[in-house]
Design an enzyme around this catalytic site. Structure first.
Site, PDB file in Angstrom:
ATOM      1  N   THR A  13      55.362  27.567 -32.370  1.00 20.66           N
ATOM      2  CA  THR A  13      55.092  27.758 -30.950  1.00 20.66           C
ATOM      3  C   THR A  13      56.181  28.248 -29.897  1.00 20.66           C
ATOM      4  O   THR A  13      55.952  28.591 -28.809  1.00 20.66           O
ATOM      5  CB  THR A  13      54.452  26.434 -30.499  1.00 20.66           C
ATOM      6  OG1 THR A  13      55.145  25.278 -30.759  1.00 20.66           O
ATOM      7  CG2 THR A  13      53.021  26.226 -31.313  1.00 20.66           C
ATOM      8  N   GLY A  14      57.285  27.996 -30.429  1.00 22.70           N
ATOM      9  CA  GLY A  14      58.288  28.124 -29.499  1.00 22.70           C
ATOM     10  C   GLY A  14      58.814  29.620 -29.121  1.00 22.70           C
ATOM     11  O   GLY A  14      58.272  30.561 -29.619  1.00 22.70           O
ATOM     12  N   VAL A  16      61.605  31.409 -30.372  1.00 20.49           N
ATOM     13  CA  VAL A  16      61.980  32.043 -31.448  1.00 20.49           C
ATOM     14  C   VAL A  16      60.690  32.039 -32.363  1.00 20.49           C
ATOM     15  O   VAL A  16      60.491  32.995 -33.250  1.00 20.49           O
ATOM     16  CB  VAL A  16      63.131  31.256 -32.309  1.00 20.49           C
ATOM     17  CG1 VAL A  16      63.464  31.962 -33.359  1.00 20.49           C
ATOM     18  CG2 VAL A  16      64.323  31.373 -31.228  1.00 20.49           C
ATOM     19  N   CYS A 151      73.061  32.696 -31.425  1.00 19.88           N
ATOM     20  CA  CYS A 151      72.762  33.938 -30.890  1.00 19.88           C
ATOM     21  C   CYS A 151      73.758  34.733 -30.541  1.00 19.88           C
ATOM     22  O   CYS A 151      73.697  36.009 -30.319  1.00 19.88           O
ATOM     23  CB  CYS A 151      71.632  33.858 -29.942  1.00 19.88           C
ATOM     24  SG  CYS A 151      71.770  32.487 -28.955  1.00 19.88           S
ATOM     25  N   GLY A 182      67.447  32.586 -24.232  1.00 19.70           N
ATOM     26  CA  GLY A 182      68.131  31.948 -24.946  1.00 19.70           C
ATOM     27  C   GLY A 182      68.091  30.580 -24.958  1.00 19.70           C
ATOM     28  O   GLY A 182      68.464  29.712 -25.985  1.00 19.70           O
ATOM     29  N   LYS A 207      80.466  26.559 -30.510  1.00 23.41           N
ATOM     30  CA  LYS A 207      79.650  27.425 -31.734  1.00 23.41           C
ATOM     31  C   LYS A 207      80.246  28.622 -31.850  1.00 23.41           C
ATOM     32  O   LYS A 207      80.560  29.141 -33.092  1.00 23.41           O
ATOM     33  CB  LYS A 207      78.204  27.479 -31.534  1.00 23.41           C
ATOM     34  CG  LYS A 207      77.347  26.139 -31.476  1.00 23.41           C
ATOM     35  CD  LYS A 207      75.996  26.377 -31.091  1.00 23.41           C
ATOM     36  CE  LYS A 207      75.132  25.147 -30.957  1.00 23.41           C
ATOM     37  NZ  LYS A 207      73.984  25.273 -30.503  1.00 23.41           N
ATOM     38  N   HIS A 244      71.683  39.163 -25.169  1.00 23.97           N
ATOM     39  CA  HIS A 244      73.231  38.682 -24.646  1.00 23.97           C
ATOM     40  C   HIS A 244      74.122  39.597 -24.722  1.00 23.97           C
ATOM     41  O   HIS A 244      74.113  40.593 -25.435  1.00 23.97           O
ATOM     42  CB  HIS A 244      73.436  37.665 -25.680  1.00 23.97           C
ATOM     43  CG  HIS A 244      72.685  36.348 -25.681  1.00 23.97           C
ATOM     44  ND1 HIS A 244      71.686  35.863 -24.510  1.00 23.97           N
ATOM     45  CD2 HIS A 244      72.740  35.307 -26.299  1.00 23.97           C
ATOM     46  CE1 HIS A 244      71.245  34.671 -24.834  1.00 23.97           C
ATOM     47  NE2 HIS A 244      71.785  34.291 -25.936  1.00 23.97           N
TER      48      HIS A 244
HETATM   49  P1  NAP Z   1      61.755  26.373 -27.815  1.00 24.86           P
HETATM   50  O1  NAP Z   1      60.988  27.488 -27.244  1.00 24.86           O
HETATM   51  O2  NAP Z   1      61.893  25.208 -26.907  1.00 24.86           O
HETATM   52  O3  NAP Z   1      60.815  26.181 -28.971  1.00 24.86           O
HETATM   53  C1  NAP Z   1      60.891  24.706 -29.792  1.00 24.86           C
HETATM   54  C2  NAP Z   1      59.810  24.787 -31.075  1.00 24.86           C
HETATM   55  O4  NAP Z   1      60.124  23.535 -31.759  1.00 24.86           O
HETATM   56  C3  NAP Z   1      58.486  24.541 -30.443  1.00 24.86           C
HETATM   57  O5  NAP Z   1      57.580  25.083 -31.485  1.00 24.86           O
HETATM   58  C4  NAP Z   1      58.301  23.093 -30.475  1.00 24.86           C
HETATM   59  O6  NAP Z   1      56.732  22.629 -30.587  1.00 24.86           O
HETATM   60  C5  NAP Z   1      58.924  22.518 -31.388  1.00 24.86           C
HETATM   61  N1  NAP Z   1      59.306  21.284 -31.479  1.00 24.86           N
HETATM   62  C6  NAP Z   1      59.893  20.703 -30.092  1.00 24.86           C
HETATM   63  N2  NAP Z   1      60.284  19.461 -30.635  1.00 24.86           N
HETATM   64  C7  NAP Z   1      59.660  19.001 -31.661  1.00 24.86           C
HETATM   65  C8  NAP Z   1      59.459  17.722 -32.301  1.00 24.86           C
HETATM   66  N3  NAP Z   1      60.043  16.826 -31.863  1.00 24.86           N
HETATM   67  N4  NAP Z   1      59.164  17.968 -33.648  1.00 24.86           N
HETATM   68  C9  NAP Z   1      58.655  19.331 -34.329  1.00 24.86           C
HETATM   69  N5  NAP Z   1      58.577  20.126 -33.565  1.00 24.86           N
HETATM   70  C10 NAP Z   1      59.262  20.389 -32.196  1.00 24.86           C
HETATM   71  O7  NAP Z   1      63.176  26.747 -28.533  1.00 24.86           O
HETATM   72  P2  NAP Z   1      63.629  28.181 -29.254  1.00 24.86           P
HETATM   73  O8  NAP Z   1      64.382  28.806 -28.046  1.00 24.86           O
HETATM   74  O9  NAP Z   1      62.366  28.861 -29.648  1.00 24.86           O
HETATM   75  O10 NAP Z   1      64.839  27.614 -30.024  1.00 24.86           O
HETATM   76  C11 NAP Z   1      64.336  27.091 -31.268  1.00 24.86           C
HETATM   77  C12 NAP Z   1      65.493  26.929 -31.960  1.00 24.86           C
HETATM   78  O11 NAP Z   1      66.413  28.241 -32.435  1.00 24.86           O
HETATM   79  C13 NAP Z   1      67.007  25.858 -31.425  1.00 24.86           C
HETATM   80  O12 NAP Z   1      67.379  25.389 -32.364  1.00 24.86           O
HETATM   81  C14 NAP Z   1      67.626  27.044 -30.823  1.00 24.86           C
HETATM   82  O13 NAP Z   1      68.974  26.397 -30.673  1.00 24.86           O
HETATM   83  C15 NAP Z   1      67.564  28.111 -31.842  1.00 24.86           C
HETATM   84  N6  NAP Z   1      67.853  29.464 -31.515  1.00 24.86           N
HETATM   85  C16 NAP Z   1      67.280  29.784 -30.075  1.00 24.86           C
HETATM   86  C17 NAP Z   1      67.520  31.308 -29.921  1.00 24.86           C
HETATM   87  C18 NAP Z   1      66.977  31.751 -28.474  1.00 24.86           C
HETATM   88  O14 NAP Z   1      67.399  32.984 -28.176  1.00 24.86           O
HETATM   89  N7  NAP Z   1      65.912  31.320 -28.120  1.00 24.86           N
HETATM   90  C19 NAP Z   1      68.470  31.957 -30.478  1.00 24.86           C
HETATM   91  C20 NAP Z   1      69.150  31.352 -31.520  1.00 24.86           C
HETATM   92  C21 NAP Z   1      68.854  30.352 -32.133  1.00 24.86           C
HETATM   93  P3  NAP Z   1      55.904  22.049 -29.469  1.00 24.86           P
HETATM   94  O15 NAP Z   1      55.351  23.719 -28.767  1.00 24.86           O
HETATM   95  O16 NAP Z   1      54.744  21.682 -30.051  1.00 24.86           O
HETATM   96  O17 NAP Z   1      56.495  21.679 -28.506  1.00 24.86           O
END
Ligand code: NAP
Length: 356
Positions: A13-14, A16, A151, A182, A207, A244
């Site tokens: 749902t997030g 990524v 990223c 990000g 990192k 980025h």
């Molecule tokens: P995000 O938008 O906050 O999404 C987080 C996701 O994880 C949502 O699906 C959320 O579900 C789920 N989640 C949160 N808490 C949880 C829990 N306690 N148990 C199970 N699921 C849980 O974050 P994001 O930006 O997509 O990033 C996700 C990962 O990718 C992170 O590790 C981040 O460091 C990495 N990342 C992100 C980027 C970027 O550009 N955004 C780039 C590289 C790597 P709900 O909706 O149900 O809360």
């Protein structure tokens, strides 16, 4: 017609997770059959659990999939993970232990000695670590964990790889300007970032400094001998939605001409291009000559978001050369990177659970 591999997405749902779903909707080898997220979402159909925030409609094929907790079993052959780092460690390990290949975008396992930190164009030979990983971790059947870099690290390592291979790098100094997406959703409060730059992103500098050395390291026996040159990083959050940017300065081991630097970057291709992997951009690095490029709005979608755009290549008065790199943080920096990793794993018969 060959049946597709069935993919699960953890963190679906997030920010990524949604990008995974968008990029996989017409994928020739993978179809999404399982979705997982937090307790807030589990038990609901994806259309109810997720507020779709990408341009275009939520793909209809995923709307009725009921979101599960991120624990095995899930109805899929392998999982992509985009869970927060602290949740990812336990969840990803439990999937690998249960025999699922885990292709992760989270930071939890990136620096573990037996886990490949993979950029297919740069260090595909690091996949040899999987032999050790399986034995040492006692994962079931086809279970393993492969990660993609942070990223910002991914575009920096992609840019440095051809330069290190040809000229040897002695030092790299990097200053990033990183997009709001990000930070995930809802990310940085608007009152903090409007009319502002924030010179801190938690753990980001460490990192970039350590992941780059691992990625550009060499396989030695059953581990990676990290690249020895020092990397210094400073990171900033800026008011840009996606894309980025990094201003990079490098010192080489020998004298190098400007044309050689430009040529090493502009002509770089590697295994994913030779193998014609579906998500591999024809040019992993696009060199631009204009004085004012790259820019996030103009260049983040280059190569369908999978190319790194480099400009402003010039001699530097302190180190040897400098340039500016830019890439899409949720495509080449996250979901697109993991999908390319999965394509390489499938093409080299490592994905296991052959569909059929
Ligand atoms: P995000 O938008 O906050 O999404 C987080 C996701 O994880 C949502 O699906 C959320 O579900 C789920 N989640 C949160 N808490 C949880 C829990 N306690 N148990 C199970 N699921 C849980 O974050 P994001 O930006 O997509 O990033 C996700 C990962 O990718 C992170 O590790 C981040 O460091 C990495 N990342 C992100 C980027 C970027 O550009 N955004 C780039 C590289 C790597 P709900 O909706 O149900 O809360």
């Amino acid at each position: 017609m060959t049946k597709k591999y069935r993919a699960g997405i953890l963190g679906a749902t997030g920010t990524v997770g949604q990008r995974f779903i968008q990029l996989l909707q017409a994928h020739p080898q993978f179809e999404v059959t399982a979705l997982a997220a937090s307790d807030r979402s589990a038990g609901k159909p994806y259309s109810e659990a997720c507020t779709w925030r990408l341009p275009g409609e939520m793909p209809s094929a995923v709307k009725t999939i009921v979101v599960q907790p991120p624990q095995p079993p899930l109805d899929c052959d392998f999982v992509f993970s985009s869970l927060p780092g602290d949740i990812a460690r336990q969840s990803e390990e439990s999937f690998a232990r249960a025999g699922y290949p885990v292709i992760s975008n989270s930071s939890a396992f990136r620096m573990d000695a037996d886990v490949p930190l993979l950029i297919p164009e740069v260090n595909h030979e690091h996949l040899r670590l999987l032999d050790t990983q399986r034995v040492e971790r006692d994962f079931e059947g086809h279970g393993f964990i492969v990660t993609n870099p942070n990223c910002s690290t991914i575009m920096i390592a992609l840019a440095l790889a051809p330069l290190h291979a040809r000229f040897g790098i002695e030092a790299a100094v990097v200053t990033t300007m990183q997009a709001l997406s990000g930070a995930g959703y809802p990310g940085v409060p608007s009152l903090d970032i409007n009319d502002n730059v924030i010179p801190f992103i938690s753990n980001e500098e460490e990192k970039i400094e350590t992941e780059t050395q691992k990625i550009l390291g060499k396989v030695s026996g059953s581990s990676i001998q990290a690249a020895e040159f020092a990397v210094s990083a400073q990171c900033h959050r800026v008011n840009v939605s996606d894309g980025h940017m990094a201003a990079v300065r490098v010192k080489f081991s020998r004298p190098v001409e400007l044309t050689e630097v430009r040529d090493a970057l502009a002509t770089f291709t590697s295994l994913p291009q030779e193998m014609r992997l579906h998500s591999a951009p024809p040019q992993p690095i696009i060199v631009r000559g204009e004085a004012d490029r790259p820019q996030p709005r103009l260049d983040r979608d280059a190569g369908d978001g999978m190319s790194v755009t480099i400009g402003r290549i010039a001699r530097d008065r302190v180190l040897d050369y400098r340039f500016v790199a830019l890439s899409h943080n949720t495509i080449r920096g996250a979901a697109g990177a993991a999908i390319l990793n999965a394509e390489l794993l499938a093409a080299t018969s490592r994905l296991g659970r052959s569909p059929g």
